[in-house]
Design a protein around this motif. Structure first.
Motif, short mmCIF file in Angstrom:
data_model
loop_
_atom_site.label_atom_id
_atom_site.label_comp_id
_atom_site.label_asym_id
_atom_site.label_seq_id
_atom_site.Cartn_x
_atom_site.Cartn_y
_atom_site.Cartn_z
N LYS A 1 6.80 0.56 1.39
CA LYS A 1 6.23 -0.68 1.88
C LYS A 1 6.17 -1.79 0.84
O LYS A 1 6.10 -2.96 1.21
N ALA A 2 6.16 -1.46 -0.43
CA ALA A 2 6.07 -2.48 -1.48
C ALA A 2 6.62 -1.90 -2.78
O ALA A 2 6.50 -0.70 -3.01
N LYS B 1 -0.79 2.51 -11.01
CA LYS B 1 -1.46 3.80 -10.76
C LYS B 1 -1.43 4.02 -9.26
O LYS B 1 -1.99 3.25 -8.50
N LEU B 2 -0.76 5.08 -8.86
CA LEU B 2 -0.62 5.38 -7.45
C LEU B 2 -1.58 6.48 -7.02
O LEU B 2 -1.57 7.57 -7.58
N ILE B 3 -2.37 6.18 -6.01
CA ILE B 3 -3.31 7.14 -5.45
C ILE B 3 -2.76 7.58 -4.10
O ILE B 3 -2.61 6.76 -3.19
N ALA B 4 -2.45 8.85 -3.98
CA ALA B 4 -1.94 9.41 -2.73
C ALA B 4 -3.07 10.16 -2.04
O ALA B 4 -3.78 10.94 -2.67
N TRP C 1 -0.10 13.60 7.20
CA TRP C 1 0.17 12.20 6.91
C TRP C 1 -0.28 11.91 5.49
O TRP C 1 -1.36 12.33 5.06
N VAL C 2 0.55 11.17 4.77
CA VAL C 2 0.23 10.80 3.38
C VAL C 2 0.39 9.29 3.23
O VAL C 2 1.39 8.72 3.66
N LYS C 3 -0.60 8.67 2.60
CA LYS C 3 -0.53 7.24 2.28
C LYS C 3 -0.71 7.10 0.78
O LYS C 3 -1.59 7.74 0.20
N GLU D 1 -1.08 -0.70 0.18
CA GLU D 1 -0.30 0.48 0.55
C GLU D 1 1.15 0.24 0.17
O GLU D 1 1.74 -0.76 0.56
N VAL D 2 1.73 1.18 -0.60
CA VAL D 2 3.11 1.02 -1.08
C VAL D 2 4.06 2.04 -0.45
O VAL D 2 5.28 1.87 -0.50
#
Length: 191
Positions: free
Chosen positions: A137-138, A145-148, A163-165, A172-173
């Motif tokens: 998405k981006a 720092k990515l938080i899943a 589902w994972v975001k 949201e990337v």
């Protein structure tokens, strides 16, 4: 009055760190409208470790719960895991994770973070990815720092729908929907 303000601030600090242990001192200082040094002194007084140590403690405690894959196979740091329900991981984007020319992170790293987190939350001794529906998405860059966050939506037979975001702070990337298949007791039937 000053002691009362300090007591309230420290109480809020404890609440913030409990709800989101990956807050930096800088972020906490902004939230509480004080200096970074005040946050550090409050943490020291309250016995709250620095961010790196908090993340390490969470990761160590959480990795022991993983069943379907080895905890060392999870991409990023596993921060929270409730088997069969949900999980959270953190990944810092480093120079070796980006394309040389554009300096944008390679999608494989976000996919690996999401997929390994999804597999980690499955309450089965062996599972594989059957289907993955993903959306970038981006763009993500060095230092992000990515938080899943993964959530088991439902289970049907030996299939788990997860589902994972992935967010970079608040944006949201990446997002994915996985169908994971437990291989337990079915001799590797159709995925």
């Amino acid at each position: 009055m000053t002691r009362e303000k300090k007591r309230i601030r420290q109480s809020l600090l404890i609440d913030y760190v409990k709800s989101k242990p990956f807050f930096t001192d800088e972020e906490l200082a902004k939230l509480l409208n004080v200096s970074i040094q005040t946050i550090r002194l409050d943490r020291l007084e309250l016995g709250i470790p620095e961010l790196r140590e908090r993340v390490k403690q969470l990761a160590e405690a959480t990795q022991k719960k993983v069943k379907s894959i080895s905890s060392s196979e999870v991409s990023g740091e596993l921060l929270e895991l409730e088997l069969g329900k949900s999980g959270i991981s953190l990944m810092n984007i480093t120079e070796d994770m980006v394309f040389e020319k554009s300096k944008i992170a390679k999608g494989a790293y976000m996919f690996a973070q999401a997929n390994s987190l999804a597999l980690a939350l499955i309450d089965a001794p062996m599972a594989v990815t059957g289907v993955a529906n993903i959306k970038y998405k981006a763009p993500v860059r060095v230092g992000d720092k990515l938080i899943a966050k993964a959530e088991l939506k439902h289970k049907r037979g030996n299939k788990f729908f997860v589902w994972v975001k992935i967010k970079n702070v608040t944006e949201e990337v990446f997002r994915a929907k996985f169908i994971l298949v437990s291989l337990e007791g079915n001799g590797g039937s159709e995925v």
